[in-house]
Design a protein around this motif. Structure first.
Motif, PDB file in Angstrom:
ATOM      1  N   ILE A 168       0.819  -1.200   0.000  1.00 13.40           N
ATOM      2  CA  ILE A 168       0.000   0.000   0.000  1.00 13.40           C
ATOM      3  C   ILE A 168       0.848   1.242   0.000  1.00 13.40           C
ATOM      4  O   ILE A 168       2.059   1.184  -0.179  1.00 13.40           O
ATOM      5  N   TYR A 185     -13.856   4.209   7.205  1.00 17.06           N
ATOM      6  CA  TYR A 185     -12.984   3.070   6.943  1.00 17.06           C
ATOM      7  C   TYR A 185     -13.786   1.777   6.779  1.00 17.06           C
ATOM      8  O   TYR A 185     -13.407   0.897   5.996  1.00 17.06           O
ATOM      9  N   PHE A 241      -6.332   1.133  11.701  1.00 18.93           N
ATOM     10  CA  PHE A 241      -5.497   1.300  10.515  1.00 18.93           C
ATOM     11  C   PHE A 241      -4.897  -0.029  10.063  1.00 18.93           C
ATOM     12  O   PHE A 241      -4.673  -0.234   8.868  1.00 18.93           O
ATOM     13  N   ALA A 257      -5.053  -1.541   6.337  1.00 15.88           N
ATOM     14  CA  ALA A 257      -3.864  -2.070   5.683  1.00 15.88           C
ATOM     15  C   ALA A 257      -4.102  -3.488   5.169  1.00 15.88           C
ATOM     16  O   ALA A 257      -3.630  -3.860   4.087  1.00 15.88           O
ATOM     17  N   ALA A 279      -6.025  -3.186   1.933  1.00 20.20           N
ATOM     18  CA  ALA A 279      -5.152  -2.727   0.861  1.00 20.20           C
ATOM     19  C   ALA A 279      -4.237  -3.853   0.387  1.00 20.20           C
ATOM     20  O   ALA A 279      -4.027  -4.033  -0.820  1.00 20.20           O
ATOM     21  N   PRO A 281      -3.460   0.835  -3.348  1.00 23.44           N
ATOM     22  CA  PRO A 281      -2.952   1.842  -2.406  1.00 23.44           C
ATOM     23  C   PRO A 281      -4.079   2.603  -1.735  1.00 23.44           C
ATOM     24  O   PRO A 281      -5.156   2.779  -2.300  1.00 23.44           O
ATOM     25  N   VAL A 282      -3.804   3.059  -0.521  1.00 22.16           N
ATOM     26  CA  VAL A 282      -4.802   3.737   0.304  1.00 22.16           C
ATOM     27  C   VAL A 282      -4.205   5.019   0.877  1.00 22.16           C
ATOM     28  O   VAL A 282      -3.013   5.079   1.180  1.00 22.16           O
ATOM     29  N   ILE A 283      -5.075   6.023   1.039  1.00 14.57           N
ATOM     30  CA  ILE A 283      -4.685   7.264   1.701  1.00 14.57           C
ATOM     31  C   ILE A 283      -5.798   7.670   2.658  1.00 14.57           C
ATOM     32  O   ILE A 283      -6.982   7.516   2.350  1.00 14.57           O
ATOM     33  N   ALA A 285      -0.827   5.703  10.408  1.00 14.95           N
ATOM     34  CA  ALA A 285      -0.759   5.750   8.949  1.00 14.95           C
ATOM     35  C   ALA A 285       0.643   5.425   8.459  1.00 14.95           C
ATOM     36  O   ALA A 285       0.829   4.600   7.550  1.00 14.95           O
ATOM     37  N   TYR A 307       1.781   1.755   8.799  1.00 15.95           N
ATOM     38  CA  TYR A 307       1.226   0.832   7.806  1.00 15.95           C
ATOM     39  C   TYR A 307       1.386   1.350   6.380  1.00 15.95           C
ATOM     40  O   TYR A 307       0.750   0.848   5.461  1.00 15.95           O
ATOM     41  N   ILE A 323       0.448   4.032   4.913  1.00 13.09           N
ATOM     42  CA  ILE A 323      -0.751   4.681   4.376  1.00 13.09           C
ATOM     43  C   ILE A 323      -0.464   6.183   4.316  1.00 13.09           C
ATOM     44  O   ILE A 323      -0.088   6.790   5.319  1.00 13.09           O
ATOM     45  N   TRP A 381      -1.193  10.250   4.115  1.00  9.75           N
ATOM     46  CA  TRP A 381      -2.148  11.024   4.899  1.00  9.75           C
ATOM     47  C   TRP A 381      -2.225  12.472   4.425  1.00  9.75           C
ATOM     48  O   TRP A 381      -1.262  13.040   3.959  1.00  9.75           O
TER      49      TRP A 381
END
Length: 391
Positions: free
Chosen positions: A5, A214, A303, A307, A310, A316-318, A345, A348, A350, A352
């Motif tokens: 991710i 989420y 989170f 993850a 993802a 991918p994640v934001i 974040a 993992y 992620i 932000w």
């Protein structure tokens, strides 16, 4: 768990200190390799790094007259390792369904101006379609009409920015879609297809309905298009992050000074006061939200679940909105919550984007034309994080 991710571009542990200000952003990019240095998600690694650490900047491109930020502050934040600015665009000012040609032209020109400045300063920029109540109410009442309006705006906007650098400009389809999830599951992919035809190489930011929570993201099946970053928003517990808010009743505007971390025992005096004031509904809501303690570990577990989603989908994640309203919050608790979200974040991988810059949720203070970083909250976003993991 193999993370595939979003790469962070953060000033992580290991960056030499002190370091010249101009070197911090470069060091942050290098630190991102600790998450992943392979393109495994369909989104180029350089783009994930570009949107790894950022903030939303309302007021500049979503209202008139615009309220421009201090370019010196933007430059300073860039040297401190922030890489990404999310620019909210007010749909109502871009659509002929709500505005005349002069207003639309004015809004587009102002957006061009802001984008030019941000690119010159070295930021990646997300153009965030961020409607207000007029479109949201229409979209809920007449989903097909809302879809047509959104499609027309994106056809024009994506075409206008199609020739910009795909590594620097991102398109966020719709902030917090207000229609029910089944409707957005049909409409969202249609808007993505419109943007993709106009701008085949640019990365799209895409989020679910239900306030982009989420849980909604974790229930989502990713689209076939691989060049998408999936966005969720995080404001839990709402009684803490929105204490003092003036636009709703939960929590009541009078609620404030809720600590973080906190459990039910920590807020029992507040619950009793609300009950004594006859605000039983607010007291019950507060009791429910803090039935289990809210700590950095609580946030970390949430989170971790994102993850897992993802990783399982190789997408991918934001977390492109999170923050705490400053009106009645204890500054130290506010900073602790923001730091906890940022820590989770980055742990993992992620990316932000903090909500927001210098208004109620902001980390920059405005005094007339002068801008300074909030001395308590600002470091929660800009200072290097410690190396101690969250248990």
């Amino acid at each position: 768990m193999k993370l595939v991710i979003l790469l962070l571009s953060a000033a992580l542990t290991g960056i030499p200190s002190p370091a010249p200000a101009e070197d911090k952003a470069t060091a942050a990019v290098a630190a991102a390799s600790s998450c992943n240095n392979e393109d495994q998600t369909g989104v180029p690694v350089a783009r994930l790094r570009a949107i790894a650490r950022g903030f939303s900047l309302p007021g500049w491109t979503d209202r008139w007259p615009p309220r421009a930020p201090d370019e010196r502050m933007l430059a300073q934040l860039r040297t401190m390792g922030l890489t990404h600015v999310r620019l909210p665009l007010l749909l109502e000012r871009l659509s002929p369904a709500f505005s005349g040609p002069a207003v639309i032209a004015q809004s587009l020109q102002q957006t061009d101006h802001a984008v030019e400045i941000l690119l010159q300063l070295g930021y990646a920029v997300t153009l965030d379609m961020h409607p207000a109540e007029r479109f949201q109410e229409l979209h809920q009442a007449e989903p097909d009409q809302g879809l047509a309006i959104l499609a027309e705006v994106w056809q024009r906007l994506a075409t206008r920015y199609a020739n910009t650098a795909p590594d620097r400009i991102f398109f966020e389809i719709l902030n917090e879609p207000s229609v029910p999830s089944p409707i957005w599951l049909e409409q969202g992919p249609q808007i993505v297809a419109i943007v993709r035809r106009a701008a085949p190489d640019h990365t799209i930011i895409y989020g679910p309905a239900f306030y982009q929570r989420y849980e909604a993201l974790q229930a989502l099946t990713p689209l076939a298009d691989p060049n998408i970053v999936y966005a969720f928003h995080f404001y839990d517990p709402m009684a803490f992050t929105h204490q003092g808010q003036t636009w709703g009743r939960d929590p009541p505007p009078s609620v404030g000074r809720i600590p973080f971390p906190a459990g039910l025992a920590d807020i029992e005096p507040l619950i009793r006061r609300l009950q004594q004031q006859g605000q039983s509904e607010a007291a019950e809501s507060l009791s429910e939200q803090f039935r289990e303690p809210w700590t950095p570990q609580t946030i970390d577990r949430i989170f971790a679940g994102v993850a897992d989603w993802a990783a399982s989908h190789a997408r991918p994640v934001i977390v492109n909105e999170f923050g705490v309203l400053s009106f009645r919050a204890d500054p130290q608790s506010r900073a602790a919550w923001i730091r906890a979200v940022r820590t989770a974040a980055e742990r993992y991988c992620i990316g932000w984007t903090h909500w927001e810059y210098a208004d109620g949720f902001g980390f920059v203070r405005r005094t007339g034309s002068r801008e300074t970083i909030d001395p308590v909250v600002g470091p929660a976003l800009t200072a290097p994080l410690g190396s101690t993991p969250v248990p």
